[in-house]
Design a protein around this motif. Structure first.
Motif, PDB file in Angstrom:
ATOM      1  N   SER A 188      44.293  44.715  -7.874  1.00 15.97           N
ATOM      2  CA  SER A 188      43.694  46.090  -7.868  1.00 15.97           C
ATOM      3  C   SER A 188      43.811  47.249  -9.118  1.00 15.97           C
ATOM      4  CB  SER A 188      44.808  47.024  -6.846  1.00 15.97           C
ATOM      5  OG  SER A 188      45.477  46.403  -5.754  1.00 15.97           O
ATOM      6  N   GLU A 189      42.603  48.212  -8.762  1.00 18.55           N
ATOM      7  CA  GLU A 189      42.276  49.230  -9.783  1.00 18.55           C
ATOM      8  C   GLU A 189      41.392  47.814 -10.787  1.00 18.55           C
ATOM      9  OE1 GLU A 189      44.876  51.884 -10.936  1.00 18.55           O
ATOM     10  OE2 GLU A 189      46.605  51.150  -9.322  1.00 18.55           O
ATOM     11  N   ALA A 190      40.765  47.085 -10.486  1.00 16.81           N
ATOM     12  CA  ALA A 190      40.227  46.145 -11.589  1.00 16.81           C
ATOM     13  C   ALA A 190      39.001  46.917 -12.498  1.00 16.81           C
ATOM     14  CB  ALA A 190      39.863  44.486 -11.496  1.00 16.81           C
ATOM     15  N   ASP A 191      38.012  47.606 -10.956  1.00 14.71           N
ATOM     16  CA  ASP A 191      36.993  48.532 -11.861  1.00 14.71           C
ATOM     17  C   ASP A 191      36.932  49.704 -12.478  1.00 14.71           C
ATOM     18  OD1 ASP A 191      38.151  50.243  -9.139  1.00 14.71           O
ATOM     19  OD2 ASP A 191      36.515  50.877  -8.777  1.00 14.71           O
ATOM     20  N   SER A 192      39.119  50.017 -12.618  1.00 14.89           N
ATOM     21  CA  SER A 192      39.096  51.511 -13.456  1.00 14.89           C
ATOM     22  C   SER A 192      40.051  51.117 -15.386  1.00 14.89           C
ATOM     23  CB  SER A 192      40.242  52.239 -12.864  1.00 14.89           C
ATOM     24  OG  SER A 192      39.828  52.360 -12.129  1.00 14.89           O
ATOM     25  N   VAL A 193      39.902  49.685 -15.344  1.00 11.31           N
ATOM     26  CA  VAL A 193      40.705  48.454 -16.234  1.00 11.31           C
ATOM     27  C   VAL A 193      39.929  49.477 -17.877  1.00 11.31           C
ATOM     28  CG1 VAL A 193      41.146  46.962 -17.299  1.00 11.31           C
ATOM     29  CG2 VAL A 193      42.113  47.172 -15.161  1.00 11.31           C
ATOM     30  N   ILE A 194      40.555  50.114 -18.109  1.00  5.57           N
ATOM     31  CA  ILE A 194      39.550  50.502 -20.179  1.00  5.57           C
ATOM     32  C   ILE A 194      39.621  49.582 -20.719  1.00  5.57           C
ATOM     33  CG2 ILE A 194      40.363  51.750 -21.770  1.00  5.57           C
ATOM     34  CD1 ILE A 194      40.880  54.341 -19.626  1.00  5.57           C
ATOM     35  N   TYR A 195      40.592  48.827 -20.815  1.00  9.45           N
ATOM     36  CA  TYR A 195      41.656  47.339 -21.520  1.00  9.45           C
ATOM     37  C   TYR A 195      41.796  46.709 -21.297  1.00  9.45           C
ATOM     38  CZ  TYR A 195      41.935  45.272 -25.871  1.00  9.45           C
ATOM     39  OH  TYR A 195      41.451  44.281 -26.807  1.00  9.45           O
ATOM     40  N   THR A 196      41.572  44.963 -21.589  1.00 14.23           N
ATOM     41  CA  THR A 196      42.587  44.176 -21.549  1.00 14.23           C
ATOM     42  C   THR A 196      42.615  43.174 -22.475  1.00 14.23           C
ATOM     43  OG1 THR A 196      42.508  44.107 -18.840  1.00 14.23           O
ATOM     44  CG2 THR A 196      43.539  42.051 -20.022  1.00 14.23           C
ATOM     45  N   SER A 197      44.003  43.300 -23.486  1.00 16.29           N
ATOM     46  CA  SER A 197      44.543  42.096 -24.736  1.00 16.29           C
ATOM     47  C   SER A 197      44.551  40.975 -24.486  1.00 16.29           C
ATOM     48  CB  SER A 197      45.508  43.262 -25.617  1.00 16.29           C
ATOM     49  OG  SER A 197      46.361  42.616 -24.634  1.00 16.29           O
ATOM     50  N   PRO A 198      43.330  40.104 -24.957  1.00 14.92           N
ATOM     51  CA  PRO A 198      43.681  38.827 -24.639  1.00 14.92           C
ATOM     52  C   PRO A 198      45.437  38.123 -25.408  1.00 14.92           C
ATOM     53  CG  PRO A 198      43.093  39.057 -26.849  1.00 14.92           C
ATOM     54  CD  PRO A 198      43.377  40.408 -26.695  1.00 14.92           C
ATOM     55  N   SER A 199      46.460  37.097 -24.849  1.00 17.12           N
ATOM     56  CA  SER A 199      47.597  36.699 -25.070  1.00 17.12           C
ATOM     57  C   SER A 199      47.462  36.540 -26.262  1.00 17.12           C
ATOM     58  CB  SER A 199      47.806  35.903 -24.034  1.00 17.12           C
ATOM     59  OG  SER A 199      48.174  36.144 -22.236  1.00 17.12           O
ATOM     60  N   PRO A 200      48.846  35.919 -27.110  1.00 20.05           N
ATOM     61  CA  PRO A 200      50.333  36.495 -26.734  1.00 20.05           C
ATOM     62  C   PRO A 200      50.515  38.316 -26.680  1.00 20.05           C
ATOM     63  CG  PRO A 200      50.308  35.498 -29.196  1.00 20.05           C
ATOM     64  CD  PRO A 200      48.645  35.531 -28.780  1.00 20.05           C
ATOM     65  N   LEU A 201      49.433  38.905 -27.695  1.00 23.08           N
ATOM     66  CA  LEU A 201      49.447  40.614 -27.647  1.00 23.08           C
ATOM     67  C   LEU A 201      49.682  41.032 -26.304  1.00 23.08           C
ATOM     68  CD1 LEU A 201      49.790  41.028 -31.317  1.00 23.08           C
ATOM     69  CD2 LEU A 201      51.376  40.445 -30.016  1.00 23.08           C
ATOM     70  N   GLY A 202      49.793  40.661 -25.066  1.00 21.82           N
ATOM     71  CA  GLY A 202      48.622  40.886 -24.110  1.00 21.82           C
ATOM     72  C   GLY A 202      49.638  42.527 -23.185  1.00 21.82           C
ATOM     73  N   PHE A 203      48.391  43.155 -23.043  1.00 23.05           N
ATOM     74  CA  PHE A 203      48.595  44.583 -21.932  1.00 23.05           C
ATOM     75  C   PHE A 203      47.108  45.183 -21.180  1.00 23.05           C
ATOM     76  CE2 PHE A 203      47.616  45.600 -26.572  1.00 23.05           C
ATOM     77  CZ  PHE A 203      46.973  46.139 -26.716  1.00 23.05           C
ATOM     78  N   THR A 204      47.510  45.915 -20.280  1.00 22.11           N
ATOM     79  CA  THR A 204      45.990  46.300 -19.970  1.00 22.11           C
ATOM     80  C   THR A 204      46.389  48.311 -20.097  1.00 22.11           C
ATOM     81  OG1 THR A 204      45.914  44.542 -17.877  1.00 22.11           O
ATOM     82  CG2 THR A 204      45.065  46.149 -17.129  1.00 22.11           C
ATOM     83  N   VAL A 205      44.915  48.619 -20.051  1.00 25.50           N
ATOM     84  CA  VAL A 205      44.850  49.649 -20.404  1.00 25.50           C
ATOM     85  C   VAL A 205      44.753  50.263 -19.067  1.00 25.50           C
ATOM     86  CG1 VAL A 205      44.339  52.122 -21.551  1.00 25.50           C
ATOM     87  CG2 VAL A 205      45.125  49.687 -22.583  1.00 25.50           C
ATOM     88  N   VAL A 206      45.421  51.229 -18.613  1.00 26.61           N
ATOM     89  CA  VAL A 206      44.598  51.809 -17.257  1.00 26.61           C
ATOM     90  C   VAL A 206      45.060  53.717 -17.170  1.00 26.61           C
ATOM     91  CG1 VAL A 206      44.723  49.436 -15.863  1.00 26.61           C
ATOM     92  CG2 VAL A 206      46.691  51.602 -16.132  1.00 26.61           C
TER      93      VAL A 206
END
Length: 325
Positions: A166-184
């Motif tokens: 869900s909301e894939a088209d709204s994702v602003i940024y996704t960081s790679p692992s191991p410091l993983g996080f997603t900005v929406v």
């Protein structure tokens, strides 16, 4: 001695004709939290007819559900919607802009929870609120077991975002692992008005339940990366946002127990979620963990808790029992 000066000034009276003759120049201030606009322009003088500089405050009226006939008006409110524009949806949540009349700006932002459970109904019902002083002992004996008892289905919408369902088209940024996080974008934001910008940074690590779970030796790199990388990405997307114009904070108690950080434009004011006791600045959490890696598991935390919250009865009973000893 000079005679007293007559300070009385006849009050202004603005007619409908004058109001309609307002010549707009620019918006001075807009506050989405209080639904107010301050407009600069000119209005004709009622005596001379000449245009005079004027500031007009426009404020949306509250729903007066106690007024006679208001219940019937509210009951028919949804049926009077003339136009609907989706802002997004995820799992049981949906939000949209709505117009009562199509020839004017959107009147209402609509958020829908469907199907709504008793938990949702309780959370959104009017209730008395009290301040709770949560010690580390209360967290371990009452709060943590409560969090661990919450069904996984309650955070399915979070997993939908992180997995791209869900909301894939709204994702602003996704960081790679191991410091993983997603900005929406948060559902509170209309995705266009920068002064009301509201984002969520969601950690990929589901074992971080809340700020109580944070440990300096494990999570400081993640928190610092969340802070710095999000500001960098947002300022690249929206060049008019300057350094120091983003506010990063964490809720406790949070609305859901999967660690996330709220990001708002510094001019965004009035949200109850920014109140003292619930909002903790991310910079302060980083500083505390740098001073003591276990600080957030050792500190007592004070926050407001509604009587409908599942934690209210066990926490208030435990606190009352301890104070009677």
């Amino acid at each position: 001695m000079s005679p007293p000066v007559d300070l009385y000034v006849e009050p202004n009276v603005i007619s409908l004709t004058q109001a309609r003759a307002f010549v707009f120049e620019r918006i001075l201030t807009d506050d989405p939290a209080t639904r107010t606009l301050f407009l600069l322009g000119t209005i004709p003088n009622s005596k001379t007819g000449e245009q005079e500089t004027a500031i007009v405050k426009l404020e949306k009226a509250a729903f007066d559900t106690h007024a006679e006939g208001e219940r019937e008006a509210v009951q028919g409110l949804m049926g009077r919607i003339g136009k609907l524009e989706s802002l997004g949806g995820n799992d049981i949540y949906y939000w949209a802009k709505a117009w009562m009349k199509e020839d004017r700006p959107a009147d209402i932002k609509i958020s829908v929870i469907q199907p709504a459970t008793e938990v949702h109904i309780s959370k959104h019902s009017k209730q008395a609120v009290h301040l709770i002083r949560e010690t580390p002992e209360l967290y371990q004996s009452i709060v943590l077991p409560y969090i661990q008892s919450i069904p996984a289905s309650r955070t399915q919408w979070v997993r939908n975002i992180l997995s791209g369902v869900s909301e894939a088209d709204s994702v602003i940024y996704t960081s790679p692992s191991p410091l993983g996080f997603t900005v929406v974008p948060d559902l509170k934001w209309d995705k266009s008005t920068l002064s009301t910008l509201y984002l969520s940074i969601i950690a990929h690590d589901a074992s971080i339940l809340s700020l109580r779970s944070l440990r300096g030796d494990l999570h400081l790199p993640l928190l610092i990366e969340m802070r710095n990388k999000t500001e960098e990405v947002v300022r690249e997307l929206y060049p008019s946002i300057e350094k120091g114009q983003l506010r990063f904070f964490v809720h406790y108690q949070p609305s859901y127990y999967h660690f996330h950080v709220h990001v708002v434009h510094v001019s965004y004011q009035g949200s109850l979620g920014m109140s003292v006791g619930q909002a903790h600045l991310l910079d302060d959490l980083i500083d505390l963990l740098q001073l003591n890696p276990s600080a957030l598991s050792l500190l007592p935390l004070t926050y407001a808790l509604g009587e409908n919250h599942a934690l209210w009865k066990p926490l208030s009973s435990a606190i009352a029992a301890a104070s009677s000893l």
